[in-house]
Each structure stands twice: as C-alpha cells, then as structure tokens.
Write an enzyme that holds these catalytic residues in place. Structure first.
Site, PDB file in Angstrom:
ATOM      1  N   HIS A  96     -29.103  12.838 -20.793  1.00  0.00           N
ATOM      2  CA  HIS A  96     -30.773  12.044 -20.608  1.00  0.00           C
ATOM      3  C   HIS A  96     -31.364  12.294 -21.680  1.00  0.00           C
ATOM      4  CE1 HIS A  96     -31.573  16.432 -20.723  1.00  0.00           C
ATOM      5  NE2 HIS A  96     -30.173  17.058 -20.791  1.00  0.00           N
ATOM      6  N   ASP A  97     -32.492  11.512 -21.326  1.00  0.00           N
ATOM      7  CA  ASP A  97     -33.456  11.488 -21.835  1.00  0.00           C
ATOM      8  C   ASP A  97     -32.967  11.077 -23.566  1.00  0.00           C
ATOM      9  OD1 ASP A  97     -35.869  12.210 -19.884  1.00  0.00           O
ATOM     10  OD2 ASP A  97     -34.264  13.915 -20.333  1.00  0.00           O
TER      11      ASP A  97
ATOM     12  N   GLY B 142     -28.652  15.838 -24.727  1.00  0.00           N
ATOM     13  CA  GLY B 142     -30.094  14.906 -24.491  1.00  0.00           C
ATOM     14  C   GLY B 142     -31.434  15.547 -25.317  1.00  0.00           C
TER      15      GLY B 142
END
Length: 256
Positions: free
Chosen positions: A119-120, A137
């Site tokens: 994520h991200d 992440g």
C-alpha cells in the site's frame, strides 16, 4: 475479447481491444485502458485505474485491499500507467488514508513472478523487480531502478533512480540514485556504471558520479561535509545535484 467464463462487473470500464481470459475477475470501480491483455485467473478490484497496453499474467492480484491493520475499508485506489508487464502471482495493493490514499505505478515496468508492491508505494517508470522482490508500505522506487530477486525493502524506504539491489538484499535505509547495494542489511557496493552506459550517460557524467560516490562513501566526511564538497560538480551535472538532493532529503537515512 472477453472470455465467457470471465466476470466483469457492470460498473467496470473496459477500453478497446482488451483481452480478458477465463476465470478472471474484474470488480466494481475498475478501469482498464485500450490494448490490455489479461490471462486467465487474474483478479482486479477497485477503485483501480489501469492504462494502455498492460499485460497481466495468471493469478496476479491487482488493486486488493491492503494488509495494513489500520485500514478500515476507506475508498483508496491504485493507479497504473501504460505498457507494464505484471507476471504470475504478483500482488499490488491499494493505498491508505494515512498517506495519499493511493498506490501509484508508472509505465514500462517489469514485475516478475511473485513480486509484492504494498500500500501507498510509488514506483516510477522502466523499473524491473525480479522474482519475489517485495516492497513494504509507503516505499518509493525511482525510474530505471532494478531490484534483484528476493530483495526485501523496509517500509518508507526510498530507492533512487538507476539504483540496483543484488538478489536477497535486505534494504533498511534509502539507496541513493545510481548506487548498487547488497547484503543483509544492504550496504553500498559501488555505482551502476553498466546501467549508465546502457542508458547513454556521457563519460563526463559517469566520472562526475564516480567523484560524488567517492566523496560520499570513500572519504571520512560526514554527509553534510560530503555534500559541500560536491557543490562544484552539482552545478554542472544534474545527476550529481539529484544525488545530493536525495541524500539530504532522506528521512530514514541513506545506506552507508
């Protein structure tokens, strides 16, 4: 071009000349650009926007909810550019509201089998991630970087443009542009001159980067002192200026 055994949500937007193989699943909020090819057993969930000319192989999972325990179902998204190759069993997750609410992938990248992009993350263009390479992440990976097989990258780490990590490296701090790294934990092992030659960097630029590397890594200077010593070359060579900017803006600190 959509196999009768594939599921495509009525809300999904599918471009022209798109192939979707059997038993693939295209969920709500997914947009797929022209000329994409999806093998069988591909899962894409939204909100996800995929550009043109991408090739996604079997058992890839693209745009799934992230594995961050703080994630509570917020409407985050994944953005993917053009002409990427996403091989078997690659996993790419959407973002979280703790960052910019999106994971972003550029264009012309190659993600080999079992790569994980959490994520991200922000991945640039022309990046190669070899089999089983994984970035946690909030990581950033610059253009033309190469991550060797089974490289593991700690969350929030930045990998500079044209950097290179050897197979099985454990990257706990930022890797500056053009630097080669290996080990557990990864340490600097020189400059990626082969990559510079392939991409047409002049001999003068290569020599300037060699001086910058020696100043940062082969002298007894602190980072601040090394940056000061590189200012003359930075004024002439944007690559050295980018190297300095990366090192001075690093939040986790650069590998040393």
């Amino acid at each position: 071009m959509i196999d009768k055994l594939a599921f495509v949500h009525p809300d999904a937007k599918i471009g022209n000349n798109v192939t979707i193989g059997p038993w693939s699943y295209i969920g709500e909020g997914v947009e797929i650009g022209d000329d994409c090819w999806l093998s069988s057993h591909v899962v894409i969930k939204g909100p996800t926007v995929i550009g043109k000319g991408n090739r996604i192989f079997q058992f890839a999972s693209v745009g799934e909810e992230c594995q961050d325990k703080k994630y509570a179902g917020e409407p985050t998204r994944l953005i993917i550019g053009d002409n990427n190759i996403i091989r078997e069993s690659v996993t790419i997750h959407r973002g979280t509201i703790q960052d910019n609410s999106e994971t972003r992938i550029g264009s012309n990248n190659l993600f080999m089998a079992y790569v994980h992009i959490a994520h991200d993350c922000v991945v640039g263009n022309n990046v190669i991630m070899a089999n089983n390479a994984s970035i946690a992440g909030h990581c950033h990976v610059g253009d033309f970087a190469i991550l060797g097989g089974m490289t593991g990258v700690h969350q929030f780490v930045h990998i500079g443009a044209h950097a290179f990590t050897a197979g099985c490296s454990l990257v706990l701090q930022d890797v500056p542009p053009f630097v080669m790294a290996s080990g557990q934990a990864a340490t600097p092992r020189g400059l990626n001159f082969e990559g510079m030659k392939r991409r047409g960097f002049s001999k003068e630029t290569q020599q300037a980067m060699r001086r910058a590397y020696k100043t940062m890594y082969r002298s007894s200077l602190t980072v601040t002192e090394a940056v000061e010593a590189m200012q003359e070359d930075a004024a002439q060579f944007p690559e050295v200026a980018n190297f300095i900017e990366f090192c001075t803006s690093s939040n986790r600190g650069i590998i040393r």
